[in-house]
Design a protein around this motif. Structure first.
Motif, PDB file in Angstrom:
ATOM      1  N   VAL A 166      48.367  40.339  44.974  1.00 10.85           N
ATOM      2  CA  VAL A 166      47.338  40.831  45.899  1.00 10.85           C
ATOM      3  C   VAL A 166      47.883  40.741  47.326  1.00 10.85           C
ATOM      4  O   VAL A 166      48.841  40.009  47.584  1.00 10.85           O
ATOM      5  N   SER A 180      44.414  38.037  52.613  1.00 14.92           N
ATOM      6  CA  SER A 180      43.407  39.062  52.920  1.00 14.92           C
ATOM      7  C   SER A 180      42.112  38.719  52.202  1.00 14.92           C
ATOM      8  O   SER A 180      42.115  38.070  51.156  1.00 14.92           O
ATOM      9  N   SER A 228      40.211  40.818  50.622  1.00 15.10           N
ATOM     10  CA  SER A 228      40.193  41.508  49.332  1.00 15.10           C
ATOM     11  C   SER A 228      41.086  40.790  48.326  1.00 15.10           C
ATOM     12  O   SER A 228      40.761  40.706  47.133  1.00 15.10           O
ATOM     13  N   LEU A 236      39.332  37.541  47.270  1.00 12.94           N
ATOM     14  CA  LEU A 236      38.207  37.886  46.406  1.00 12.94           C
ATOM     15  C   LEU A 236      38.681  38.285  45.011  1.00 12.94           C
ATOM     16  O   LEU A 236      38.076  37.905  43.994  1.00 12.94           O
ATOM     17  N   THR A 237      39.764  39.030  44.947  1.00 13.91           N
ATOM     18  CA  THR A 237      40.313  39.428  43.651  1.00 13.91           C
ATOM     19  C   THR A 237      40.789  38.206  42.868  1.00 13.91           C
ATOM     20  O   THR A 237      40.529  38.081  41.663  1.00 13.91           O
ATOM     21  N   TRP A 274      45.668  49.267  47.614  1.00 10.83           N
ATOM     22  CA  TRP A 274      45.062  48.388  48.610  1.00 10.83           C
ATOM     23  C   TRP A 274      44.988  49.114  49.948  1.00 10.83           C
ATOM     24  O   TRP A 274      45.924  49.809  50.327  1.00 10.83           O
ATOM     25  N   ARG A 275      43.907  48.933  50.637  1.00 10.87           N
ATOM     26  CA  ARG A 275      43.718  49.589  51.923  1.00 10.87           C
ATOM     27  C   ARG A 275      43.942  48.607  53.068  1.00 10.87           C
ATOM     28  O   ARG A 275      43.741  47.397  52.907  1.00 10.87           O
ATOM     29  N   GLU A 332      42.991  46.359  56.086  1.00 16.19           N
ATOM     30  CA  GLU A 332      41.725  45.677  56.360  1.00 16.19           C
ATOM     31  C   GLU A 332      41.936  44.640  57.453  1.00 16.19           C
ATOM     32  O   GLU A 332      43.063  44.219  57.730  1.00 16.19           O
TER      33      GLU A 332
END
Length: 289
Positions: free
Chosen positions: A52, A56, A58, A61-62, A125-126, A128
């Motif tokens: 991941v 980050s 995201s 969270l993942t 992935w974007r 952020e």
């Protein structure tokens, strides 16, 4: 609904949440604390930086939703206005679209920073905004054990205030490479973690840290004798960093470590532990180097 995860030995038996992700590890109503950790612990280093985007929201969270680690790790830096943020490096250059020192920014500048996902990461992935420490604590605190590395020693007092205000002093490990910083974290009522390199471990006497270190974070590349010395130090948790393969994990567990800090928690969680035949368990006489 509270979803519970039961760990047997080194294997996590995880229920599937309604959203299709593996459910995070949670133990009922109150904040999850260090006392609830299993005998052998997997920590997702920077969220699992091979799987991941590191540090980050995201990515964290993942890692949380996948349930492949019992501890999630992230790094902290302090901005010029005292805001605590999540970032490993002292500059923005490697992981963001910006450049320059992190310490030069204030909170308003931070809102404009965007993380640059690594091109080799699996999935899409974007860009952020990197989170603040308060945002990570508010999102995950008490729901899973957290580990944060205090890159700036002067951040200890504000970190302690954030943790006390949220009732998380038994739910977050505070990591540093400095024994003095670890001692100060302990004095502030925090869970102290101390990491050491393979070079440092050659001359370390870790038994002297046992009164105030909750986790000794050792380099998996260290010599067998140095890892065994750490295991026999009296410190209750000896976890090896930064493990990326099952072979590395199996060796440190066979030598007596009771946890690994890994960039690949998904890989390790689905690969059974094997006995390491070539590693001899050795006893280190007291005082020996």
């Amino acid at each position: 609904m509270v979803i519970k995860t039961v760990l047997t030995g080194l294997t996590a038996l995880t229920l599937t949440a309604p959203n299709g992700f593996l459910a995070p590890i949670e133990w009922g109503g109150g904040p999850l604390t260090v006392e609830a950790l299993p005998r052998v612990v997997y920590t997702a280093h920077r969220g699992g930086a091979l799987e991941v985007p590191e540090n980050s929201m995201s990515g964290l969270l993942t890692a949380y939703r996948r349930g492949t680690a019992q501890v999630i790790d992230f790094d902290t830096r302090i901005l010029r206005d005292g805001t605590l943020v999540v970032m490993h490096d002292d500059t923005l250059d490697r992981t963001t679209f910006s450049t320059g020192p992190v310490r030069a920014l204030d909170r308003w500048d931070w809102l404009g920073v965007r993380l640059r996902p690594g091109v080799t990461l699996p999935g899409n992935w974007r860009p952020e905004r990197p989170p603040t420490v308060a945002e990570v604590l508010d999102r995950f605190g008490g729901r899973i054990m957290l580990m944060l590395e205090a890159k700036d020693p002067q951040s200890l007092k504000p970190l302690a205030r954030l943790l006390r205000a949220r009732g998380l002093t038994r739910s977050v490990f505070v990591n540093s490479n400095s024994p003095a910083v670890a001692m100060r974290a302990h004095e502030l009522g925090l869970l102290a973690q101390l990491w050491r390199s393979k070079t440092q471990m050659r001359t370390d006497r870790p038994e002297g840290w046992a009164p105030y270190v909750d986790v000794l974070d050792v380099d998996y590349k260290a010599r067998d004798r140095d890892l065994v010395r750490a295991v026999n130090s009296g410190i209750p948790r000896v976890w090896a960093h930064t493990v990326t393969s099952p072979k590395q994990r199996d060796r440190v567990l066979w030598l007596g470590c009771n946890g690994v800090i890994t960039d690949a928690p998904g890989l390790l969680s689905r690969t059974p532990v094997k006995k390491v035949k070539k590693v001899k368990k050795v006893r280190i006489p007291s005082g020996a180097v």
